[in-house]
Motif scaffolding. Structure first.
Motif, PDB file in Angstrom:
ATOM      1  N   LEU A   1       0.824  -1.200   0.000  1.00 28.56           N
ATOM      2  CA  LEU A   1       0.000   0.000   0.000  1.00 28.56           C
ATOM      3  C   LEU A   1       0.863   1.257   0.000  1.00 28.56           C
ATOM      4  CD1 LEU A   1      -2.948   0.897   0.033  1.00 28.56           C
ATOM      5  CD2 LEU A   1      -2.820   0.977   2.516  1.00 28.56           C
ATOM      6  N   LEU A   2       1.914   1.249   0.789  1.00 30.87           N
ATOM      7  CA  LEU A   2       2.815   2.399   0.820  1.00 30.87           C
ATOM      8  C   LEU A   2       3.546   2.569  -0.511  1.00 30.87           C
ATOM      9  CD1 LEU A   2       3.634   2.239   4.436  1.00 30.87           C
ATOM     10  CD2 LEU A   2       4.125   4.323   3.205  1.00 30.87           C
ATOM     11  N   ARG A   3       3.948   1.484  -1.106  1.00 35.83           N
ATOM     12  CA  ARG A   3       4.603   1.574  -2.414  1.00 35.83           C
ATOM     13  C   ARG A   3       3.648   2.130  -3.471  1.00 35.83           C
ATOM     14  NH1 ARG A   3       5.756  -3.604  -3.913  1.00 35.83           N
ATOM     15  NH2 ARG A   3       5.707  -4.517  -1.856  1.00 35.83           N
ATOM     16  N   TRP A   4       2.385   1.728  -3.394  1.00 34.49           N
ATOM     17  CA  TRP A   4       1.388   2.225  -4.341  1.00 34.49           C
ATOM     18  C   TRP A   4       1.216   3.739  -4.181  1.00 34.49           C
ATOM     19  CZ3 TRP A   4      -3.506   4.477  -4.043  1.00 34.49           C
ATOM     20  CH2 TRP A   4      -4.220   4.510  -5.247  1.00 34.49           C
ATOM     21  N   PHE A   5       1.093   4.226  -2.926  1.00 35.16           N
ATOM     22  CA  PHE A   5       0.960   5.665  -2.690  1.00 35.16           C
ATOM     23  C   PHE A   5       2.218   6.421  -3.130  1.00 35.16           C
ATOM     24  CE2 PHE A   5      -2.534   4.790   0.388  1.00 35.16           C
ATOM     25  CZ  PHE A   5      -3.482   5.595  -0.218  1.00 35.16           C
ATOM     26  N   GLN A   6       3.392   5.852  -2.873  1.00 31.36           N
ATOM     27  CA  GLN A   6       4.630   6.494  -3.301  1.00 31.36           C
ATOM     28  C   GLN A   6       4.711   6.567  -4.824  1.00 31.36           C
ATOM     29  OE1 GLN A   6       7.555   4.068  -1.354  1.00 31.36           O
ATOM     30  NE2 GLN A   6       7.560   5.299   0.525  1.00 31.36           N
ATOM     31  N   ARG A   7       4.269   5.511  -5.494  1.00 26.53           N
ATOM     32  CA  ARG A   7       4.281   5.497  -6.949  1.00 26.53           C
ATOM     33  C   ARG A   7       3.323   6.538  -7.514  1.00 26.53           C
ATOM     34  NH1 ARG A   7       1.780   0.873  -8.619  1.00 26.53           N
ATOM     35  NH2 ARG A   7       3.071  -0.205  -7.100  1.00 26.53           N
ATOM     36  N   LYS A   8       2.129   6.642  -6.912  1.00 25.04           N
ATOM     37  CA  LYS A   8       1.156   7.643  -7.367  1.00 25.04           C
ATOM     38  C   LYS A   8       1.662   9.062  -7.124  1.00 25.04           C
ATOM     39  CE  LYS A   8      -1.646   4.884  -9.102  1.00 25.04           C
ATOM     40  NZ  LYS A   8      -1.673   4.799 -10.561  1.00 25.04           N
ATOM     41  N   ARG A   9       2.309   9.302  -6.006  1.00 26.01           N
ATOM     42  CA  ARG A   9       2.877  10.620  -5.713  1.00 26.01           C
ATOM     43  C   ARG A   9       3.994  10.934  -6.704  1.00 26.01           C
ATOM     44  NH1 ARG A   9       6.971  12.231  -1.410  1.00 26.01           N
ATOM     45  NH2 ARG A   9       6.841  14.483  -1.430  1.00 26.01           N
ATOM     46  N   TYR A  10       4.828   9.955  -6.991  1.00 23.42           N
ATOM     47  CA  TYR A  10       5.907  10.145  -7.964  1.00 23.42           C
ATOM     48  C   TYR A  10       5.336  10.456  -9.346  1.00 23.42           C
ATOM     49  CZ  TYR A  10       9.890   9.081 -10.944  1.00 23.42           C
ATOM     50  OH  TYR A  10      10.868   9.156 -11.886  1.00 23.42           O
ATOM     51  N   GLN A  11       4.308   9.717  -9.769  1.00 22.91           N
ATOM     52  CA  GLN A  11       3.692   9.965 -11.071  1.00 22.91           C
ATOM     53  C   GLN A  11       3.094  11.368 -11.134  1.00 22.91           C
ATOM     54  OE1 GLN A  11       0.868   6.793 -11.440  1.00 22.91           O
ATOM     55  NE2 GLN A  11       2.366   5.380 -12.347  1.00 22.91           N
ATOM     56  N   TYR A  12       2.470  11.809 -10.054  1.00 27.84           N
ATOM     57  CA  TYR A  12       1.888  13.148  -9.985  1.00 27.84           C
ATOM     58  C   TYR A  12       2.975  14.213 -10.103  1.00 27.84           C
ATOM     59  CZ  TYR A  12      -0.144  17.277  -7.752  1.00 27.84           C
ATOM     60  OH  TYR A  12      -0.550  18.541  -7.456  1.00 27.84           O
ATOM     61  N   GLU A  13       4.068  14.043  -9.374  1.00 21.11           N
ATOM     62  CA  GLU A  13       5.136  15.039  -9.410  1.00 21.11           C
ATOM     63  C   GLU A  13       5.839  15.070 -10.767  1.00 21.11           C
ATOM     64  OE1 GLU A  13       7.848  14.928  -6.183  1.00 21.11           O
ATOM     65  OE2 GLU A  13       6.313  15.512  -4.722  1.00 21.11           O
ATOM     66  N   VAL A  14       6.014  13.918 -11.395  1.00 21.75           N
ATOM     67  CA  VAL A  14       6.681  13.881 -12.695  1.00 21.75           C
ATOM     68  C   VAL A  14       5.754  14.418 -13.786  1.00 21.75           C
ATOM     69  CG1 VAL A  14       7.595  12.316 -14.458  1.00 21.75           C
ATOM     70  CG2 VAL A  14       8.267  12.049 -12.077  1.00 21.75           C
ATOM     71  N   THR A  15       4.483  14.103 -13.704  1.00 19.02           N
ATOM     72  CA  THR A  15       3.535  14.551 -14.722  1.00 19.02           C
ATOM     73  C   THR A  15       3.440  16.077 -14.743  1.00 19.02           C
ATOM     74  OG1 THR A  15       2.259  12.528 -14.483  1.00 19.02           O
ATOM     75  CG2 THR A  15       1.151  14.394 -15.519  1.00 19.02           C
ATOM     76  N   PHE A  16       3.359  16.708 -13.583  1.00 20.56           N
ATOM     77  CA  PHE A  16       3.219  18.155 -13.501  1.00 20.56           C
ATOM     78  C   PHE A  16       4.553  18.867 -13.247  1.00 20.56           C
ATOM     79  CE2 PHE A  16      -1.051  16.623 -12.485  1.00 20.56           C
ATOM     80  CZ  PHE A  16      -1.789  17.382 -13.394  1.00 20.56           C
ATOM     81  N   SER A  17       5.659  18.174 -13.348  1.00 18.58           N
ATOM     82  CA  SER A  17       7.004  18.729 -13.143  1.00 18.58           C
ATOM     83  C   SER A  17       7.165  19.404 -11.790  1.00 18.58           C
ATOM     84  CB  SER A  17       7.345  19.732 -14.254  1.00 18.58           C
ATOM     85  OG  SER A  17       7.285  19.108 -15.501  1.00 18.58           O
ATOM     86  N   LEU A  18       6.574  18.833 -10.771  1.00 16.89           N
ATOM     87  CA  LEU A  18       6.668  19.411  -9.431  1.00 16.89           C
ATOM     88  C   LEU A  18       7.978  19.057  -8.748  1.00 16.89           C
ATOM     89  CD1 LEU A  18       3.063  18.785  -8.073  1.00 16.89           C
ATOM     90  CD2 LEU A  18       3.989  20.817  -9.143  1.00 16.89           C
ATOM     91  N   TYR A  19       8.665  18.056  -9.236  1.00 19.77           N
ATOM     92  CA  TYR A  19       9.906  17.623  -8.584  1.00 19.77           C
ATOM     93  C   TYR A  19      10.995  18.678  -8.655  1.00 19.77           C
ATOM     94  CZ  TYR A  19      11.235  16.574 -13.392  1.00 19.77           C
ATOM     95  OH  TYR A  19      11.496  16.667 -14.716  1.00 19.77           O
ATOM     96  N   MET A  20      10.875  19.627  -9.585  1.00 19.46           N
ATOM     97  CA  MET A  20      11.904  20.655  -9.705  1.00 19.46           C
ATOM     98  C   MET A  20      11.539  21.946  -8.967  1.00 19.46           C
ATOM     99  SD  MET A  20      11.421  21.824 -13.600  1.00 19.46           S
ATOM    100  CE  MET A  20      10.000  22.735 -14.122  1.00 19.46           C
ATOM    101  N   LEU A  21      10.385  21.993  -8.323  1.00 19.31           N
ATOM    102  CA  LEU A  21       9.959  23.188  -7.603  1.00 19.31           C
ATOM    103  C   LEU A  21      10.394  23.130  -6.148  1.00 19.31           C
ATOM    104  CD1 LEU A  21       6.311  23.515  -8.951  1.00 19.31           C
ATOM    105  CD2 LEU A  21       8.365  24.635  -9.806  1.00 19.31           C
ATOM    106  N   THR A  22      10.448  24.295  -5.532  1.00 22.98           N
ATOM    107  CA  THR A  22      10.732  24.358  -4.094  1.00 22.98           C
ATOM    108  C   THR A  22       9.472  23.956  -3.339  1.00 22.98           C
ATOM    109  OG1 THR A  22      10.048  26.664  -3.906  1.00 22.98           O
ATOM    110  CG2 THR A  22      12.360  26.245  -4.488  1.00 22.98           C
ATOM    111  N   PRO A  23       9.600  23.630  -2.053  1.00 25.55           N
ATOM    112  CA  PRO A  23       8.403  23.249  -1.293  1.00 25.55           C
ATOM    113  C   PRO A  23       7.321  24.342  -1.267  1.00 25.55           C
ATOM    114  CG  PRO A  23      10.361  22.576  -0.120  1.00 25.55           C
ATOM    115  CD  PRO A  23      10.824  23.374  -1.305  1.00 25.55           C
ATOM    116  N   THR A  24       7.730  25.616  -1.222  1.00 31.31           N
ATOM    117  CA  THR A  24       6.746  26.701  -1.239  1.00 31.31           C
ATOM    118  C   THR A  24       6.008  26.749  -2.571  1.00 31.31           C
ATOM    119  OG1 THR A  24       8.184  27.968   0.225  1.00 31.31           O
ATOM    120  CG2 THR A  24       6.441  29.179  -0.901  1.00 31.31           C
ATOM    121  N   GLU A  25       6.715  26.594  -3.660  1.00 29.93           N
ATOM    122  CA  GLU A  25       6.092  26.590  -4.976  1.00 29.93           C
ATOM    123  C   GLU A  25       5.157  25.393  -5.150  1.00 29.93           C
ATOM    124  OE1 GLU A  25       9.665  26.651  -7.240  1.00 29.93           O
ATOM    125  OE2 GLU A  25       9.617  28.833  -7.499  1.00 29.93           O
ATOM    126  N   LYS A  26       5.576  24.243  -4.631  1.00 34.06           N
ATOM    127  CA  LYS A  26       4.701  23.062  -4.666  1.00 34.06           C
ATOM    128  C   LYS A  26       3.414  23.327  -3.903  1.00 34.06           C
ATOM    129  CE  LYS A  26       8.060  19.325  -4.982  1.00 34.06           C
ATOM    130  NZ  LYS A  26       8.580  18.132  -4.330  1.00 34.06           N
TER     131      LYS A  26
END
Length: 125
Positions: A30-55
């Motif tokens: 279950l944790l791996r599934w949530f981590q995968r979904k969070r990763y997909q969300y961040e990669v899809t919207f390019s959030l991984y390159m933003l600062t925490p405030t921008e996110k």
């Protein structure tokens, strides 16, 4: 016998208990599934390159937009579907609904112009 009404906090508490129970039974998958979904969300919207405030700002704007769309759909879509269904029935059958009048279909209290009332209006002019 009628059951007592269930309050919203009770529903949320029950959902939280079920979630925690599932998390205790299957923590890794279950944790791996949530981590995968969070990763997909961040990669899809390019959030991984933003600062925490921008996110936070991006996620807040996205949440507010989706909330407003959901509320608008919940409030206005049922009435809109009803109007479209009444119009489709009128176009297919050529007649108003059997149990209603034109004012019921359109949601107004205006009088309906029938041939006799049109003749009366034309005769008085």
């Amino acid at each position: 016998m009628l059951a007592a009404p269930v309050s919203l906090p009770t529903v949320f508490a029950g959902a939280a208990i079920i979630f925690l129970f599932a998390l205790a039974l299957y923590p890794s998958s279950l944790l791996r599934w949530f981590q995968r979904k969070r990763y997909q969300y961040e990669v899809t919207f390019s959030l991984y390159m933003l600062t925490p405030t921008e996110k936070f700002i991006f996620n807040s704007i996205l949440f507010l937009f989706l909330s407003m769309v959901t509320i608008a759909v919940a409030l206005y879509l049922p009435r809109h579907v009803s109007i479209i269904a009444h119009r489709a029935y009128y176009y297919l059958s050529g007649d108003l609904l059997k149990n209603g009048t034109a004012s019921d279909v359109l949601g107004t209290t205006a009088d309906i112009l029938t041939p006799t009332t049109i003749a009366e209006v034309a005769g008085s002019a």
